[in-house]
Design an enzyme around this catalytic site. Structure first.
Site, PDB file in Angstrom:
ATOM      1  N   ILE A  52      -3.402  66.292  47.053  1.00 14.23           N
ATOM      2  CA  ILE A  52      -4.501  66.050  47.991  1.00 14.23           C
ATOM      3  C   ILE A  52      -4.941  67.297  48.745  1.00 14.23           C
ATOM      4  CG2 ILE A  52      -3.951  63.607  48.300  1.00 14.23           C
ATOM      5  CD1 ILE A  52      -2.555  64.336  50.911  1.00 14.23           C
ATOM      6  N   ASP A  73      -5.437  60.771  45.631  1.00  9.59           N
ATOM      7  CA  ASP A  73      -4.681  60.009  46.623  1.00  9.59           C
ATOM      8  C   ASP A  73      -3.698  59.139  45.861  1.00  9.59           C
ATOM      9  OD1 ASP A  73      -3.652  58.338  48.531  1.00  9.59           O
ATOM     10  OD2 ASP A  73      -5.578  57.421  49.091  1.00  9.59           O
ATOM     11  N   ILE A  74      -2.435  59.509  45.898  1.00 10.74           N
ATOM     12  CA  ILE A  74      -1.407  58.853  45.096  1.00 10.74           C
ATOM     13  C   ILE A  74      -1.224  57.390  45.481  1.00 10.74           C
ATOM     14  CG2 ILE A  74       0.665  59.262  46.493  1.00 10.74           C
ATOM     15  CD1 ILE A  74       0.365  60.163  42.798  1.00 10.74           C
ATOM     16  N   ASN A 100       6.674  63.736  41.805  1.00 14.51           N
ATOM     17  CA  ASN A 100       7.203  64.544  42.911  1.00 14.51           C
ATOM     18  C   ASN A 100       6.535  64.258  44.241  1.00 14.51           C
ATOM     19  OD1 ASN A 100       8.378  67.092  44.229  1.00 14.51           O
ATOM     20  ND2 ASN A 100       6.177  67.523  44.262  1.00 14.51           N
ATOM     21  N   TYR A 164      12.057  56.939  55.041  1.00 18.58           N
ATOM     22  CA  TYR A 164      12.176  57.858  53.907  1.00 18.58           C
ATOM     23  C   TYR A 164      13.297  57.427  52.969  1.00 18.58           C
ATOM     24  CZ  TYR A 164      12.541  62.303  51.380  1.00 18.58           C
ATOM     25  OH  TYR A 164      12.570  63.267  50.402  1.00 18.58           O
ATOM     26  N   LYS A 168      13.016  56.339  48.998  1.00 23.59           N
ATOM     27  CA  LYS A 168      13.674  57.065  47.924  1.00 23.59           C
ATOM     28  C   LYS A 168      14.673  56.184  47.181  1.00 23.59           C
ATOM     29  CE  LYS A 168      11.429  60.859  48.209  1.00 23.59           C
ATOM     30  NZ  LYS A 168      10.532  61.236  47.100  1.00 23.59           N
ATOM     31  N   ASP A 198      14.679  74.524  51.026  1.00 20.38           N
ATOM     32  CA  ASP A 198      13.827  75.408  51.826  1.00 20.38           C
ATOM     33  C   ASP A 198      12.357  75.135  51.506  1.00 20.38           C
ATOM     34  OD1 ASP A 198      12.852  77.384  53.429  1.00 20.38           O
ATOM     35  OD2 ASP A 198      13.502  79.049  52.158  1.00 20.38           O
ATOM     36  N   THR A 199      11.835  74.042  52.083  1.00 22.88           N
ATOM     37  CA  THR A 199      10.446  73.645  51.880  1.00 22.88           C
ATOM     38  C   THR A 199       9.816  73.278  53.219  1.00 22.88           C
ATOM     39  OG1 THR A 199      10.982  71.297  51.581  1.00 22.88           O
ATOM     40  CG2 THR A 199      11.002  72.685  49.606  1.00 22.88           C
TER      41      THR A 199
END
Length: 301
Positions: A52, A73-74, A100, A164, A168, A198-199
């Site tokens: 997006i 838009d998933i 992902n 979350y 998942k 590290d994101t």
């Protein structure tokens, strides 16, 4: 000369590679998706991207040899179906899809905003389902593969991460179910379990006052470098692996998730009360801004 399929299937030939593989990556504008797309392209795969954040997507696509990409838009099933069909057409078929795309935002179960749970499930669960539904017919062949990015949160559940973790865990269940349903086609399904990488998602998701009050620091296990996770995903796509973990110790925790959950319960008793109180009034964004869409649930009084 052996065909690409023969080289792929032969167990005694050279190590499997992603050369020539046609791979669709969702959530490809940043983080895991962007890094994976760039590395797959650098190693000879043909990638197609959706997400997006259009400016970022265009940059990633340019780095991937002007790979095809689309805004999507998933959480919109009609849009997902249309975009996937279009991208598969440009690739000339599909060998693998990497589901992902995902978001995160803290949520106290009691006193939290139900819209957070609704939006998280829309993107992280329904979005995965819509992706699998659209891409499934194209990867239902002996070389087909699905890789779902599910996170260690599918197995170990932290305070304020209920939305979350639930999403998942649901995505993990979809993947395990799909693996059985696709077996007769020869296609395979893999699930990726990652700790805090590290994101931007890790930085935003754990960078709240409430999280620091509970953990006493910025993360649970420390931020791990992204590179090994991307390497692991590339190997999984080449070998059509059942599981990907990063860092390495995540594999042990997933196998012994009951013990891991007990350890988390014991370790985080002290700061949960104050942290939850903070979270009820703390204003924080989703890790990725989402497009406006109609509410499916009535707001609770």
């Amino acid at each position: 000369m052996k065909s690409r399929s023969a080289r792929w299937l032969c167990p005694f030939g050279p190590s499997p590679s992603v050369v020539g593989r046609r791979i669709l990556v969702t959530g490809a504008a940043r983080g895991i998706g962007a890094a994976l797309a760039r590395q797959l392209h650098a190693n000879g795969a043909q990638v197609a991207l959706l997400g997006i954040e259009q400016d970022l997507l265009a940059e990633v696509a340019a780095d991937c040899g002007d790979a095809p990409w689309r805004y999507c838009d998933i959480g919109d099933p009609t849009q997902v179906q249309r975009v996937v069909e279009s991208l598969v057409g440009e690739l000339g078929g599909l060998d693998a899809v990497v589901a992902n795309a995902g978001i995160a935002r803290q949520l106290p179960i009691i006193g939290g905003d139900p819209a957070v749970l609704e939006e998280t499930l829309t993107v992280n669960v329904l979005g995965v389902y819509y992706t699998l539904r659209a891409a499934g017919p194209h990867i239902s062949h002996p070389n087909g593969y699905v890789l779902l990015v599910c996170s260690l949160a599918a197995a170990i559940h932290l305070p304020l991460a209920g939305a979350y973790s639930a999403s998942k865990a649901a995505a993990e269940a979809l993947g395990n179910t799909l693996r059985i349903e696709l077996r007769h086609t020869g296609a395979r399904v893999g699930i990726a379990y990652f700790a805090e990488l590290d994101t931007d998602m890790t930085a935003t998701g754990f960078g709240t006052e409430a999280a620091r009050a509970i953990l006493g620091r910025s993360t649970v296990s420390g931020v791990a470098p992204l590179g090994p996770a991307i390497d692991g995903m590339q190997r999984a796509l080449a070998r059509r692996s059942r599981r990907v973990v990063s860092p390495y110790w995540v594999g042990v925790v997933v196998w012994f998730r009951g013990i891991g959950q007990w350890a988390v319960d014991m370790a985080l008793r002290g700061g949960v009360g104050p942290g939850t109180e903070i979270a009820r009034t703390e204003v924080v964004p989703f890790t990725t801004d989402q497009p406006a869409r109609p509410r499916k649930l009535k707001r609770l009084a």
